[in-house]
Structures are given as structure tokens and as C-alpha cells.
Design a protein around this motif. Structure first.
Motif, PDB file in Angstrom:
ATOM      1  N   ASP A   1       0.851  -1.185   0.000  1.00  0.00           N
ATOM      2  CA  ASP A   1       0.000   0.000   0.000  1.00  0.00           C
ATOM      3  C   ASP A   1       0.888   1.236   0.000  1.00  0.00           C
ATOM      4  OD1 ASP A   1      -2.845   1.216   0.619  1.00  0.00           O
ATOM      5  OD2 ASP A   1      -1.412   2.220   1.948  1.00  0.00           O
ATOM      6  N   THR A   2       0.673   2.128  -0.964  1.00  0.00           N
ATOM      7  CA  THR A   2       1.513   3.318  -1.068  1.00  0.00           C
ATOM      8  C   THR A   2       0.664   4.512  -1.485  1.00  0.00           C
ATOM      9  OG1 THR A   2       3.620   4.131  -1.934  1.00  0.00           O
ATOM     10  CG2 THR A   2       2.210   2.905  -3.480  1.00  0.00           C
ATOM     11  N   ALA A   3       1.337   5.642  -1.792  1.00  0.00           N
ATOM     12  CA  ALA A   3       0.618   6.850  -2.205  1.00  0.00           C
ATOM     13  C   ALA A   3       1.594   7.836  -2.816  1.00  0.00           C
ATOM     14  CB  ALA A   3      -0.092   7.493  -1.008  1.00  0.00           C
ATOM     15  N   ARG A   4       1.071   8.714  -3.658  1.00  0.00           N
ATOM     16  CA  ARG A   4       1.887   9.755  -4.289  1.00  0.00           C
ATOM     17  C   ARG A   4       2.499  10.681  -3.240  1.00  0.00           C
ATOM     18  NH1 ARG A   4       0.834  12.133  -9.024  1.00  0.00           N
ATOM     19  NH2 ARG A   4       2.647  13.358  -8.442  1.00  0.00           N
ATOM     20  N   TYR A   5       1.762  10.906  -2.151  1.00  0.00           N
ATOM     21  CA  TYR A   5       2.216  11.873  -1.147  1.00  0.00           C
ATOM     22  C   TYR A   5       3.108  11.238  -0.079  1.00  0.00           C
ATOM     23  CZ  TYR A   5      -2.124   9.904   0.650  1.00  0.00           C
ATOM     24  OH  TYR A   5      -3.125   9.028   1.002  1.00  0.00           O
ATOM     25  N   TYR A   6       3.528   9.991  -0.297  1.00  0.00           N
ATOM     26  CA  TYR A   6       4.494   9.356   0.613  1.00  0.00           C
ATOM     27  C   TYR A   6       5.916   9.621   0.130  1.00  0.00           C
ATOM     28  CZ  TYR A   6       0.725   6.474   2.697  1.00  0.00           C
ATOM     29  OH  TYR A   6      -0.412   6.019   3.334  1.00  0.00           O
ATOM     30  N   GLY A   7       6.243  10.856  -0.136  1.00  0.00           N
ATOM     31  CA  GLY A   7       7.596  11.204  -0.554  1.00  0.00           C
ATOM     32  C   GLY A   7       8.032  10.416  -1.775  1.00  0.00           C
ATOM     33  N   ASN A   8       9.181   9.737  -1.672  1.00  0.00           N
ATOM     34  CA  ASN A   8       9.707   8.955  -2.810  1.00  0.00           C
ATOM     35  C   ASN A   8       9.425   7.460  -2.669  1.00  0.00           C
ATOM     36  OD1 ASN A   8      11.490   8.538  -0.676  1.00  0.00           O
ATOM     37  ND2 ASN A   8      13.300   8.454  -1.980  1.00  0.00           N
ATOM     38  N   ALA A   9       8.381   7.112  -1.915  1.00  0.00           N
ATOM     39  CA  ALA A   9       8.062   5.691  -1.691  1.00  0.00           C
ATOM     40  C   ALA A   9       7.802   4.955  -3.000  1.00  0.00           C
ATOM     41  CB  ALA A   9       6.859   5.563  -0.757  1.00  0.00           C
ATOM     42  N   GLU A  10       7.050   5.563  -3.914  1.00  0.00           N
ATOM     43  CA  GLU A  10       6.731   4.877  -5.172  1.00  0.00           C
ATOM     44  C   GLU A  10       7.983   4.598  -5.985  1.00  0.00           C
ATOM     45  OE1 GLU A  10       2.132   6.062  -6.242  1.00  0.00           O
ATOM     46  OE2 GLU A  10       3.716   7.393  -6.967  1.00  0.00           O
ATOM     47  N   GLU A  11       8.931   5.540  -5.996  1.00  0.00           N
ATOM     48  CA  GLU A  11      10.184   5.312  -6.726  1.00  0.00           C
ATOM     49  C   GLU A  11      10.979   4.159  -6.116  1.00  0.00           C
ATOM     50  OE1 GLU A  11       9.090   8.350  -5.799  1.00  0.00           O
ATOM     51  OE2 GLU A  11       9.923   9.929  -7.079  1.00  0.00           O
ATOM     52  N   ILE A  12      11.032   4.121  -4.792  1.00  0.00           N
ATOM     53  CA  ILE A  12      11.771   3.041  -4.109  1.00  0.00           C
ATOM     54  C   ILE A  12      11.129   1.694  -4.412  1.00  0.00           C
ATOM     55  CG2 ILE A  12      12.385   2.085  -1.847  1.00  0.00           C
ATOM     56  CD1 ILE A  12      12.660   4.998  -0.860  1.00  0.00           C
ATOM     57  N   ILE A  13       9.802   1.650  -4.377  1.00  0.00           N
ATOM     58  CA  ILE A  13       9.092   0.407  -4.710  1.00  0.00           C
ATOM     59  C   ILE A  13       9.409  -0.010  -6.137  1.00  0.00           C
ATOM     60  CG2 ILE A  13       6.804  -0.624  -5.067  1.00  0.00           C
ATOM     61  CD1 ILE A  13       5.819   1.365  -2.841  1.00  0.00           C
ATOM     62  N   GLY A  14       9.371   0.964  -7.062  1.00  0.00           N
ATOM     63  CA  GLY A  14       9.623   0.676  -8.468  1.00  0.00           C
ATOM     64  C   GLY A  14      11.027   0.194  -8.754  1.00  0.00           C
ATOM     65  N   ASN A  15      11.970   0.530  -7.895  1.00  0.00           N
ATOM     66  CA  ASN A  15      13.367   0.120  -8.092  1.00  0.00           C
ATOM     67  C   ASN A  15      13.667  -1.261  -7.533  1.00  0.00           C
ATOM     68  OD1 ASN A  15      14.094   2.483  -9.431  1.00  0.00           O
ATOM     69  ND2 ASN A  15      14.615   3.550  -7.533  1.00  0.00           N
ATOM     70  N   ASN A  16      12.629  -1.931  -7.033  1.00  0.00           N
ATOM     71  CA  ASN A  16      12.832  -3.247  -6.424  1.00  0.00           C
ATOM     72  C   ASN A  16      11.907  -4.289  -7.043  1.00  0.00           C
ATOM     73  OD1 ASN A  16      14.808  -2.894  -4.026  1.00  0.00           O
ATOM     74  ND2 ASN A  16      13.477  -1.105  -3.909  1.00  0.00           N
ATOM     75  N   ASN A  17      12.080  -5.522  -6.630  1.00  0.00           N
ATOM     76  CA  ASN A  17      11.341  -6.641  -7.225  1.00  0.00           C
ATOM     77  C   ASN A  17       9.927  -6.725  -6.655  1.00  0.00           C
ATOM     78  OD1 ASN A  17      10.462  -9.028  -8.343  1.00  0.00           O
ATOM     79  ND2 ASN A  17      11.739 -10.334  -7.050  1.00  0.00           N
ATOM     80  N   THR A  18       8.958  -6.351  -7.479  1.00  0.00           N
ATOM     81  CA  THR A  18       7.559  -6.429  -7.045  1.00  0.00           C
ATOM     82  C   THR A  18       6.736  -7.318  -7.981  1.00  0.00           C
ATOM     83  OG1 THR A  18       7.036  -4.388  -8.247  1.00  0.00           O
ATOM     84  CG2 THR A  18       7.586  -4.179  -5.900  1.00  0.00           C
ATOM     85  N   ALA A  19       7.402  -8.214  -8.678  1.00  0.00           N
ATOM     86  CA  ALA A  19       6.674  -9.172  -9.516  1.00  0.00           C
ATOM     87  C   ALA A  19       5.738  -9.985  -8.623  1.00  0.00           C
ATOM     88  CB  ALA A  19       7.654 -10.093 -10.235  1.00  0.00           C
ATOM     89  N   LYS A  20       4.501 -10.149  -9.063  1.00  0.00           N
ATOM     90  CA  LYS A  20       3.464 -10.897  -8.345  1.00  0.00           C
ATOM     91  C   LYS A  20       3.011 -10.215  -7.050  1.00  0.00           C
ATOM     92  CE  LYS A  20       4.829 -15.379 -10.240  1.00  0.00           C
ATOM     93  NZ  LYS A  20       5.214 -16.762  -9.949  1.00  0.00           N
ATOM     94  N   ILE A  21       3.424  -8.959  -6.876  1.00  0.00           N
ATOM     95  CA  ILE A  21       2.951  -8.179  -5.733  1.00  0.00           C
ATOM     96  C   ILE A  21       1.821  -7.265  -6.205  1.00  0.00           C
ATOM     97  CG2 ILE A  21       3.538  -6.361  -4.069  1.00  0.00           C
ATOM     98  CD1 ILE A  21       4.886  -8.857  -3.265  1.00  0.00           C
ATOM     99  N   LYS A  22       0.724  -7.219  -5.462  1.00  0.00           N
ATOM    100  CA  LYS A  22      -0.401  -6.342  -5.802  1.00  0.00           C
ATOM    101  C   LYS A  22      -0.189  -4.986  -5.134  1.00  0.00           C
ATOM    102  CE  LYS A  22      -3.756 -10.048  -6.473  1.00  0.00           C
ATOM    103  NZ  LYS A  22      -5.049 -10.649  -6.054  1.00  0.00           N
ATOM    104  N   ILE A  23      -0.119  -3.952  -5.970  1.00  0.00           N
ATOM    105  CA  ILE A  23       0.171  -2.612  -5.464  1.00  0.00           C
ATOM    106  C   ILE A  23      -1.093  -1.750  -5.452  1.00  0.00           C
ATOM    107  CG2 ILE A  23       1.487  -0.492  -5.854  1.00  0.00           C
ATOM    108  CD1 ILE A  23       3.689  -2.207  -7.079  1.00  0.00           C
ATOM    109  N   ILE A  24      -1.282  -1.063  -4.334  1.00  0.00           N
ATOM    110  CA  ILE A  24      -2.407  -0.139  -4.163  1.00  0.00           C
ATOM    111  C   ILE A  24      -1.816   1.250  -3.959  1.00  0.00           C
ATOM    112  CG2 ILE A  24      -4.392   0.456  -2.729  1.00  0.00           C
ATOM    113  CD1 ILE A  24      -3.809  -2.690  -1.735  1.00  0.00           C
TER     114      ILE A  24
END
Length: 292
Positions: free
Chosen positions: A45-68
């Protein structure tokens, strides 16, 4: 059985009263994200307003992970369609995804505006464009559910604050009614940003008037011979209406701890925890009201 999602506020911003509003280092965040599946966690679970959380998530392995993720507050004076699409596409780029599990509207009050129906219609179109599988709303106020009923909008998902101290959405059998509408219920703030886990001697002076209330859950945990974290977790897990429990963690070791807590819950022999629904003051149960 309820599923667990990794909450990512503290990955992108300084967050949480218990950890003194610290942000997790990126290396530690990556270690956590890359090991989620090993610990049977398949949601983030993430959000645009969580600083750079989305970028950090995108730089890691999230295959088969459901992102909200969440659509930030909109400027109602401007083009709604453009804003919603722009926010989501920006999130997809940062997350390095073509499609994610769900997008939730962050500001529930905007549904009550004159442009509320336009906002909800544009959210639904994200599904038709196959950018998301589900859409929904992040709520703070149970009354918003009744506003949605008035305009005959049934979200795929609602995300709500819910804890042993915050039972507002339990009133009037509301969660049960939502499940009958096939709404997926996600809960957050089960530890009240860590407040419910704190040593009572280390409380901020703001909470001194609530110390006796906090003492009650310490006594309950002691009576069951379980930790405070286990008590708060078990209380939520026992609720069959809840589909997803969002948990923020501060370090990799807590990821291992989550797996162990859930195993313990499955083996734990208990009579359902019985608690009266108490109207705790909003200045206690809503972090946005805290004066720290």
C-alpha cells in the motif's frame, strides 16, 4: 484469513510517533520489499504523497505483488479527468508498472462536492482502460459511507482506520453491510502510528489524559499472556469482514516478526476478544488531530 499489506509511509517520509517520526533508509526499505514474498506478503500500500516511496518500490522486485496507490487531493477548479489520469500515470511510471491492483481516492470530502460524481466516474474509467483492477476510497469518517449510498456508488475497495481503540466503523453493523455489497475492506492504523505499543512512561505529554485508556489494553494483553503488538494484531485478524491489514514496519527484523505473529494467531486458542464500542475522542484516535 486476512491478508497483510506492507504500508510504505515510513519508506518515503518521516512517519510514526513510536519511531520518533523517522524515515527508513533506502537500503533497508529495499531489503524489506525484496523479501515480502518469502514472508507470505503479496500486497503493498503506497501513495503519491508518501515522498519517494513509489520510486523506491519501483526500483525493487515487485513481480506478483499487488500494489495499491492513492490519487492525491484534486483541484476541483481544473480538469478532473486530466488530473486523475495524470496522477495515476505518474504513479505507474514511478512504480515501473503498466497496471496495478488498485487506485483509491485520498480525499473523501471531494466526493461530497458538486463534482463528486464526475470524480467517481473518472475513477471507474481507470478500470476500463485496464490501468487498475479495482478502484475505491480511503476513508476517515464512517458518515461518508452513507453519502456513497445516496449516490448509489459501491466502491470495489474502502480503506479505513481501525483498531482496538478505534471502532467507529463497527457501529450500526456497517462493516457487515459493506461485505454484503462485496466491498473489499482494507484497514490501516491498527497500532495508531505505534502509540498503542509505546511504554506508558514514554508517552508525549499530549496523551497524559488518555493514559488510563491505554492502560486497559496493557492489562488485556497481560491477561492473555501476549504482547501488545499481538493483541492489536489478533483483534483485527479475528474480524472476518476485514480483507487486508496494512502494516508499516521500521526494519527488516519486523518483517520476520509479522510472519511469526500470524502463525501464532492461527494457533492461538481464544474466545473472541470482547470489547465495548467506546466513543474515544477524535483528538485521541485521529493522528491528524494530535498536537505534538
Amino acid at each position: 484469513m486476512n491478508k497483510i499489506a506492507l504500508g510504505t509511509a515510513q519508506i518515503g517520509i518521516k512517519y510514526g510517533i513510536k519511531n520518533k517520526f523517522k524515515k527508513i533508509k533506502e537500503k533497508e526499505s529495499s531489503l524489506i520489499i525484496n523479501n515480502l514474498k518469502k514472508h507470505n506478503i503479496y500486497y503493498i500500500d503506497t501513495a503519491r504523497y508518501y515522498g519517494n516511496a513509489e520510486e523506491i518500490i519501483g526500483n525493487n522486485n515487485t513481480a506478483k505483488i499487488k500494489i495499491i496507490t492513492k490519487i492525491p487531493k484534486l483541484d476541483l477548479r481544473k480538469n478532473i479527468k486530466y488530473q486523475i489520469n495524470n496522477h495515476l500515470y505518474t504513479s505507474l511510471i514511478k512504480l515501473k508498472k503498466n497496471k496495478i491492483y488498485a487506485a483509491l481516492l485520498h480525499d473523501e470530502n471531494q466526493i461530497k462536492s458538486k463534482k463528486g460524481k464526475i470524480i467517481l466516474d473518472e475513477l471507474q474509467k481507470l478500470k476500463f482502460k485496464k490501468l487498475v483492477s479495482k478502484v475505491g476510497i480511503s476513508l476517515y469518517d464512517p458518515k461518508t459511507i452513507y453519502e456513497l449510498n445516496k449516490i448509489k456508488f459501491i466502491p470495489d475497495i474502502i480503506q479505513i482506520p481501525y483498531s482496538i481503540m478505534d471502532r467507529r466503523f463497527d457501529k450500526n453493523n456497517l462493516l457487515n453491510k459493506l461485505k454484503k455489497q462485496n466491498v473489499e475492506i482494507h484497514v490501516r492504523s491498527i497500532f495508531l502510528q505505534g502509540l498503542l505499543l509505546m511504554n506508558l512512561n514514554n508517552l508525549h505529554y499530549y496523551f497524559k489524559n488518555f493514559k488510563s485508556d491505554l492502560m486497559k489494553i496493557h492489562q488485556i494483553a497481560k491477561s492473555y499472556r501476549i504482547s501488545l503488538k499481538e493483541l492489536c494484531f489478533f483483534f483485527v485478524l479475528q474480524n472476518k469482514n476485514i480483507d487486508l491489514v496494512i502494516i508499516g514496519i521500521d526494519n527488516f527484523n519486523q518483517l520476520k516478526e509479522l510472519k511469526n505473529i500470524k502463525k501464532k494467531f492461527q494457533k492461538f486458542k481464544y474466545t473472541n476478544f470482547k470489547f465495548k464500542i467506546i466513543d474515544y475522542k477524535k483528538k485521541f484516535i485521529l493522528p491528524s488531530k494530535w498536537k505534538l
